[in-house]
Design an enzyme around this catalytic site. Structure first.
Site, PDB file in Angstrom:
ATOM      1  CE  LYS A 289       8.968 -39.076   7.938  1.00  0.00           C
ATOM      2  NZ  LYS A 289       9.895 -39.585   6.901  1.00  0.00           N
ATOM      3  CG  ASP A 294       8.148 -36.089   2.272  1.00  0.00           C
ATOM      4  OD1 ASP A 294       8.249 -34.853   2.168  1.00  0.00           O
ATOM      5  OD2 ASP A 294       9.130 -36.844   2.349  1.00  0.00           O
ATOM      6  CE  LYS A 301       9.474 -37.751  -0.657  1.00  0.00           C
ATOM      7  NZ  LYS A 301      10.827 -38.257  -0.392  1.00  0.00           N
ATOM      8  CG  ASP A 313       7.242 -39.842   4.946  1.00  0.00           C
ATOM      9  OD1 ASP A 313       8.011 -40.801   5.127  1.00  0.00           O
ATOM     10  OD2 ASP A 313       7.625 -38.665   4.964  1.00  0.00           O
ATOM     11  CG  ASP A 372      12.559 -35.434   0.416  1.00  0.00           C
ATOM     12  OD1 ASP A 372      11.464 -35.596   0.999  1.00  0.00           O
ATOM     13  OD2 ASP A 372      13.016 -36.252  -0.409  1.00  0.00           O
ATOM     14  CD  GLU A 374       9.817 -35.329   5.578  1.00  0.00           C
ATOM     15  OE1 GLU A 374       9.446 -36.472   5.910  1.00  0.00           O
ATOM     16  OE2 GLU A 374      10.559 -35.131   4.586  1.00  0.00           O
ATOM     17  NE  ARG A 376      17.052 -36.651   8.688  1.00  0.00           N
ATOM     18  CZ  ARG A 376      17.972 -37.256   7.916  1.00  0.00           C
ATOM     19  NH1 ARG A 376      19.243 -36.916   8.021  1.00  0.00           N
ATOM     20  NH2 ARG A 376      17.626 -38.184   7.063  1.00  0.00           N
TER      21      ARG A 376
END
Length: 523
Positions: A289, A294, A301, A313, A372, A374, A376
């Protein structure tokens, strides 16, 4: 400036820094300044470190006269130093020796000393040395009589020193001086030990690369900059690097990956890095990933401490780049390909919205239940690409994916999800070897938790860690697959063990060792 130095006998080889004006804010830089030299003879130094097996009896080394032996063994007796693994005894200004300090470092029973414990001892040694004024350090290991144990332990201790001495200081106008000692390692057989040291150094370089990529702030580690950085550090090692830009991502139908970044002017990219150490079989695929920052998108967030660290992230993608670099540096006899879907999850008038439907590369439609979630989404297209376009024979994806994983396991273990016993067995073995432990979590019984009312799948569900894994499993199809959720392990607020503060590079050593173990298992 010098890069991390390659080990040699009697000499230290330097590397060169790769620069690219096009992506100047995210270019590779020297990682550490510590130098190493492997030798069979004693060297003059400010500090002498002697590796002492447990219950070694009276210490008698070449060059120690009676007064030196009496002084040192008297200190051992008074301190009740027994050589237990990790124990230390400092002797200042040892009588008759031309060293400012002598440090006795216990290694316990050498045959039983684990790699991870030896690396931890190296990190502890590094911290101790950095608290002294020593510029030169000589490590004497010849009390470890067995040559195999001698080389294994000294290489592991040196690896721990290297890992702890990394610093991320590129943004400091006046950075503190980095540790810059010159270590000489007196070993049983220098020619044999050198190979062990060089393998560990290649592994350390991979960890440093992952730490650097993860530590880069969002504005400097955005998708294209990440990809170009990886290209610069991998191609000189013989790794084949392909970078797909946003239009290519879009043309291939990877709407899940493209959608996450559509709210930013820095659009999605896909990085593919292939190491052909063995071309006889289809590749082992590592998919990481690479969400470079993010915000959470429109499911914003709202905790300041959380959003501050969202440049981390991309740690899963960084771990994949680091593992490929390590395997290439070690010239591992494996065919492995790293796939990093790269995005940046931002808010704008063009950003994807909660409730939108995106279409993944395999044609699966996905309801965006939460912007949020994102990770996956981008991994879905990365896994599909590895299966469909690279013909991977096995796929391992790794990500800082869910807070639910942290709630379940904390940061002592990564959660793994797989239905393939060989993958689970070799991953657990690799995790124990490097102390990046994993714990298997169930997949059975959760099939319906990502069912959508309006699309084929939804990117949310409960329990959260299982929902992420079940969602991703679909895109692997019939290819053997494992999902590694390393949430909580990418960053440390304070130095601990082999990690300085900041990014840990977690996953590099796990993936590197797993690829080699899985390769052996499948032959």
């Amino acid at each position: 400036m010098k890069t991390l130095l390659a080990l040699s006998i009697g000499a230290v080889l330097t590397g060169s820094t790769l620069l690219s004006p096009a992506v100047s804010a995210a270019t590779p830089a020297p990682y550490i300044h510590t130098q190493f030299n492997v030798t069979e003879s004693i060297q003059q130094a400010d500090l002498l470190v002697v590796l002492v097996p447990e219950n070694a009896g009276e210490l008698r080394l070449a060059g120690w006269d009676r007064a030196s032996r009496n002084h040192i063994n008297r200190a051992i007796s008074v301190a009740a130093f027994e050589g237990k693994a990790g124990s230390q005894l400092e002797i200042v200004a040892p009588v008759g020796l031309n060293y400012g300090r002598l440090l006795l470092l216990g290694v316990g029973n050498p045959a039983e000393l684990s790699r991870a414990k030896a690396e931890e001892m190296g990190a502890s040694l590094s911290s101790w040395v950095n608290g002294t004024k020593a510029e030169t350090v000589h490590v004497h290991s010849q009390l470890i009589a067995n040559a195999g144990d001698n080389h294994r332990i000294t290489a592991a201790i040196a690896h721990g020193v290297e890992l702890r001495n990394y610093r991320f200081d590129r943004y400091k106008s006046k950075p503190d001086a980095r540790p810059a000692q010159r270590y000489s390692w007196q070993v049983a057989l220098a020619t044999d030990a050198r190979a062990k040291f060089e393998q560990k150094q290649a592994l350390a370089q991979g960890v440093f690369t992952a730490r650097e990529l993860t530590n880069l702030p969002g504005s400097d580690g955005y998708p294209e900059a990440f990809a170009r950085y990886a290209q610069q550090v991998l191609e000189p090692l013989g790794v084949e690097v392909t970078i797909l830009g946003p239009e290519q991502v879009k043309a291939l139908g990877m709407g899940a990956l493209y959608g996450v970044s559509q709210g930013s002017h820095m659009k999605a990219h896909l990085l593919v890095a292939r190491w052909r150490g063995n071309d006889d079989e289809a590749p082992i695929a590592l998919v990481g990933k690479g969400n470079s920052f993010d915000t959470g998108g429109y499911n914003l967030k709202t905790q300041a401490a959380s959003i501050l660290r969202m440049h981390t992230d991309k740690a899963g993608g960084a771990a994949v780049v680091g593992a490929i670099k390590s395997l290439a540096g070690q010239k591992a006899p494996a065919h492995v390909v790293g796939v990093v879907p790269l995005s940046i999850n931002m808010i704008s008038g063009d950003a994807y919205l909660p409730g939108d439907v995106v279409t993944a590369g395999d044609g699966t439609t996905i309801e965006v239940g939460n912007t949020d979630a994102e990770g996956r989404l981008i991994l879905a297209d990365g896994i599909w690409y590895a299966r469909e376009h690279l013909n991977a024979r096995v796929i391992a994806d790794i990500a800082t994916l869910t807070g639910a994983k942290v709630g379940a396991l904390g940061n002592a273990y990564s959660a793994i999800f797989t239905q393939h016993s060989a993958i689970e067995q070799t991953l657990r073995q690799a995790g124990e070897l490097v102390e990046e432990r994993v714990w298997p979590m169930p997949l059975d019984g959760y099939d319906n938790i990502v069912r959508s009312r309006i699309a084929d799948r939804i990117n949310t569900g409960s329990p959260g860690a299982q929902a992420g894994a079940i969602f991703l499993q679909h895109f692997a199809g019939d290819t053997p697959w494992v999902h590694i959720d390393m949430a909580g392990e990418a960053f440390t607020a304070s130095a601990s063990g082999i990690h300085p503060e900041g990014s840990t590079g977690h996953g590099v050593r796990l993936l590197t060792e797993w690829v080699k173990l899985y390769q052996q298992h499948s032959q």
